[in-house]
Design an enzyme around this catalytic site. Structure first.
Site, PDB file in Angstrom:
ATOM      1  N   SER A  24      -1.037  77.932  23.204  1.00 17.34           N
ATOM      2  CA  SER A  24      -1.999  77.294  24.114  1.00 17.34           C
ATOM      3  C   SER A  24      -1.730  75.808  24.241  1.00 17.34           C
ATOM      4  O   SER A  24      -1.718  75.251  25.351  1.00 17.34           O
ATOM      5  CB  SER A  24      -3.423  77.521  23.602  1.00 17.34           C
ATOM      6  N   ARG A  47      -7.516  69.098  22.734  1.00 16.16           N
ATOM      7  CA  ARG A  47      -8.501  70.051  22.219  1.00 16.16           C
ATOM      8  C   ARG A  47      -9.693  70.202  23.169  1.00 16.16           C
ATOM      9  O   ARG A  47     -10.288  71.282  23.249  1.00 16.16           O
ATOM     10  CB  ARG A  47      -8.962  69.651  20.813  1.00 16.16           C
ATOM     11  N   HIS A  50      -8.335  72.560  25.702  1.00 14.95           N
ATOM     12  CA  HIS A  50      -8.214  73.878  25.082  1.00 14.95           C
ATOM     13  C   HIS A  50      -9.573  74.562  24.977  1.00 14.95           C
ATOM     14  O   HIS A  50      -9.702  75.771  25.197  1.00 14.95           O
ATOM     15  CB  HIS A  50      -7.594  73.716  23.689  1.00 14.95           C
TER      16      HIS A  50
END
Length: 226
Positions: A24, A47, A50
């Site tokens: 990812s 993040r 994500h």
């Protein structure tokens, strides 16, 4: 390609889970537009992307110059984490928290906070910030605001008018009433470091992702100096 810092976060995952996470992050790196974030800042922004699937956070995320260093130092030192809602506290990894002896607090459901909000005609979020100040939980804390712009506005007021000094503010409230405005006000502060998401976008998930990123960075620093 996943950095060594990100790989430290994978220690909490199974091999399959770590591979999915690494893939990812590699996809995000490949598909993200060019950016001016430094490596530590990008660890956090990546993040957020994500956690949300939204590449707009590459650009919407803004950092006070001292923000990442202040966040790492606070977490390494075991500073309290003050959350505007329970969703943030519930989303934090107990394993990562335990590594630094961290405790997260959410005060919006306290009976005295609810009573004060009703008596004074304010929101519970405002009273929770005031209660944290009275109880000594605000100064030196990492404060995460993902849902309540009124909490962020009250926090800014306390910093400006009463010399409150949290270690770091994660200003990421989502919404259509005062969310963008509260974050614009936060961006004018210099006395206290902050990380914010501009505009209406935000939410508890992003605050959790940002806190985990800072814990991973703190763990990496600890490993480097071990």
């Amino acid at each position: 390609m996943t950095t060594g810092t990100e790989a430290n976060g994978g220690a909490l995952l199974t091999a399959s889970g770590a591979l999915i996470e690494q893939t990812s992050f590699a996809t995000i790196d490949a598909e993200a537009a060019p950016h001016a974030y430094d490596p530590d800042q990008w660890t956090l922004v990546r993040r957020l992307i994500h956690a949300s699937g939204d590449f707009d956070f590459n650009g919407l995320t803004c950092f006070h110059p001292r923000a990442v260093a202040a966040g790492i130092a606070a977490l390494e030192g075991g500073s309290p984490i003050l959350c505007d809602v329970e969703m943030i506290r519930a989303g934090l990894s107990r394993t990562r928290m335990a590594e630094f002896g961290l405790a997260a607090h959410q005060l919006i459901d306290r009976p005295e906070v609810i009573a004060a909000a009703r008596a004074q005609g304010t929101t519970r979020a405002v009273q929770a910030i005031r209660f944290a100040r009275r109880e000594g939980l605000l100064d030196g804390a990492v404060v995460g605001v993902g849902n309540a712009p009124t909490a962020l506005l009250e926090l800014i007021r306390l910093i400006r008018e009463e010399d409150a000094r949290p270690a770091l503010i994660l200003g990421m409230p989502v919404g259509f009433v005062s969310a963008a405005e509260s974050k614009a006000a936060l961006a004018t502060l210099d006395a206290v470091p902050w990380i914010l998401v501009s505009g209406r976008k935000g939410g508890s998930t992003l605050v959790v992702a940002a806190l985990h990123a800072l814990m991973i960075l703190a763990a990496a620093r600890r490993s480097e100096h071990a």
